[in-house]
Write a protein that holds these residues in place. Structure first.
Motif, short mmCIF file in Angstrom:
data_model
loop_
_atom_site.label_atom_id
_atom_site.label_comp_id
_atom_site.label_asym_id
_atom_site.label_seq_id
_atom_site.Cartn_x
_atom_site.Cartn_y
_atom_site.Cartn_z
N VAL A 18 0.87 -1.27 0.06
CA VAL A 18 -0.09 0.05 -0.13
C VAL A 18 0.78 1.15 0.12
O VAL A 18 1.50 1.41 0.90
N ALA A 19 0.82 2.03 -0.95
CA ALA A 19 1.40 3.42 -1.19
C ALA A 19 0.44 4.43 -0.87
O ALA A 19 -0.43 4.89 -1.61
N ILE A 20 0.71 5.07 0.38
CA ILE A 20 -0.25 6.07 0.71
C ILE A 20 0.24 7.53 0.91
O ILE A 20 -0.40 8.47 0.47
N THR A 21 1.59 7.85 1.10
CA THR A 21 2.29 9.08 1.24
C THR A 21 2.53 9.26 -0.29
O THR A 21 2.86 8.58 -1.10
N PRO A 22 2.65 10.59 -0.66
CA PRO A 22 3.06 11.15 -1.97
C PRO A 22 4.62 10.63 -2.55
O PRO A 22 4.64 10.34 -3.60
N GLU A 23 5.17 10.54 -1.28
CA GLU A 23 6.79 9.73 -1.87
C GLU A 23 6.44 8.41 -2.06
O GLU A 23 7.16 7.96 -3.11
N GLN A 24 5.81 7.75 -1.38
CA GLN A 24 5.33 6.42 -1.81
C GLN A 24 4.81 6.16 -2.99
O GLN A 24 5.00 5.23 -4.04
N ARG A 25 3.77 6.84 -3.37
CA ARG A 25 3.06 6.99 -4.51
C ARG A 25 4.22 7.28 -5.70
O ARG A 25 4.01 6.62 -6.94
N GLN A 26 4.81 8.25 -5.41
CA GLN A 26 5.69 8.68 -6.71
C GLN A 26 6.77 7.56 -7.13
O GLN A 26 7.32 7.32 -8.26
N MET A 27 7.09 6.67 -5.93
CA MET A 27 8.20 5.84 -6.16
C MET A 27 7.56 4.29 -6.69
O MET A 27 7.96 3.80 -7.74
N GLY A 28 6.28 4.27 -6.10
CA GLY A 28 5.50 2.99 -6.74
C GLY A 28 6.47 1.66 -6.94
O GLY A 28 7.13 1.46 -6.06
N LEU A 29 6.23 1.12 -8.10
CA LEU A 29 7.11 -0.24 -8.27
C LEU A 29 8.23 0.06 -9.12
O LEU A 29 8.88 -0.85 -9.82
N MET A 30 8.94 1.55 -9.01
CA MET A 30 10.03 1.59 -9.96
C MET A 30 11.22 0.93 -9.21
O MET A 30 11.35 0.42 -8.17
N TYR A 31 11.98 0.41 -10.28
CA TYR A 31 13.29 -0.59 -10.07
C TYR A 31 12.65 -2.00 -9.43
O TYR A 31 13.69 -2.91 -9.27
N ARG A 32 11.68 -2.12 -9.40
CA ARG A 32 10.95 -3.59 -9.06
C ARG A 32 11.17 -4.61 -10.24
O ARG A 32 10.63 -4.56 -11.30
N ARG A 33 11.75 -5.67 -9.91
CA ARG A 33 12.17 -6.77 -11.30
C ARG A 33 11.44 -8.30 -10.64
O ARG A 33 11.62 -8.87 -11.33
N ASP A 34 10.93 -8.26 -9.22
CA ASP A 34 10.66 -9.48 -8.73
C ASP A 34 9.13 -9.53 -8.02
O ASP A 34 8.96 -10.01 -7.17
N LEU A 35 8.34 -9.12 -8.88
CA LEU A 35 6.78 -8.87 -8.42
C LEU A 35 6.19 -10.35 -8.88
O LEU A 35 6.09 -10.77 -9.84
N ALA A 36 5.88 -11.16 -7.52
CA ALA A 36 5.28 -12.34 -7.64
C ALA A 36 4.03 -12.37 -8.57
O ALA A 36 3.32 -11.43 -8.49
N PRO A 37 3.49 -13.30 -9.00
CA PRO A 37 2.22 -13.40 -9.95
C PRO A 37 0.89 -12.86 -8.78
O PRO A 37 0.15 -12.33 -9.71
N HIS A 38 0.99 -13.03 -7.63
CA HIS A 38 -0.20 -12.61 -7.03
C HIS A 38 -0.14 -11.34 -6.16
O HIS A 38 -0.90 -10.87 -5.50
N GLU A 39 1.03 -10.79 -6.43
CA GLU A 39 1.61 -9.51 -5.86
C GLU A 39 1.27 -8.13 -6.78
O GLU A 39 1.35 -8.32 -7.83
N GLY A 40 0.80 -6.87 -5.93
CA GLY A 40 0.90 -5.95 -6.68
C GLY A 40 0.83 -4.58 -5.56
O GLY A 40 1.37 -5.02 -4.49
N MET A 41 0.57 -3.32 -6.07
CA MET A 41 0.57 -2.20 -5.42
C MET A 41 -0.73 -1.59 -5.52
O MET A 41 -1.19 -1.34 -6.59
#
Length: 160
Positions: free
Chosen positions: A53-76
């Motif tokens: 869960v991305a709640i803050t403006p900083e968390q939302r801005q970063m999001g899934l940047m640089y993420r290479r290992d998102l499992a099939p049932h995972e998200g943001m």
């Protein structure tokens, strides 16, 4: 007095300069670590989702940047303070994603596939407070389309 032959000093200084430049360029090109956020359980019908869960403006801005290992049932899940038109892009994001723009009750307003590193905007069809990113094709493989509902704690109680 220290005596060093000119040729040897030049070679030593050149080697030191090359080593310094290599270290500095390696540091400058190092990519930031992807963020890892607290996750909650969501469902799309019988399909379980683990959503950070991305709640803050900083968390939302970063999001899934640089993420290479998102499992099939995972998200943001991105949570905004109030419904408004939301637009997303894939800057610094190497993983292909499908984005779901969600109404306050969890109903999928619209979906969009997003290509890695593409800086084109993908926007909600109407103002929303919630946005869910999953691996590209996750919704399609499960037959989940606009109008389907995502359930979980953020969507209990309808509009806020």
């Amino acid at each position: 007095m220290i005596y060093v032959k000119t040729g040897r000093l030049a070679r030593t200084l050149a080697a030191w300069a090359a080593l310094t430049a290599a270290c500095l360029s390696g540091t400058a090109q190092a990519q930031p670590a992807p963020q890892r956020l607290q996750a909650i359980a969501l469902n799309a019908g019988m399909h379980a989702i683990r959503a950070e869960v991305a709640i803050t403006p900083e968390q939302r801005q970063m999001g899934l940047m640089y993420r290479r290992d998102l499992a099939p049932h995972e998200g943001m899940l991105f949570v905004f303070e109030a419904p408004s038109p939301q637009c997303f892009w894939m800057k610094n994001t190497p993983t292909p994603l499908t984005i779901a723009f969600l109404a306050d009750d969890g109903t999928i307003v619209n979906l969009a596939d997003m290509k890695p590193f593409d800086e084109s905007s993908h926007c909600s069809a109407k103002p929303v407070r919630f946005v869910l990113e999953m691996n590209q094709g996750w919704f399609a493989k499960r037959g989940i389309q606009a109008g389907a509902k995502i359930s979980g704690a953020p969507f209990q109680g309808g509009t806020r």
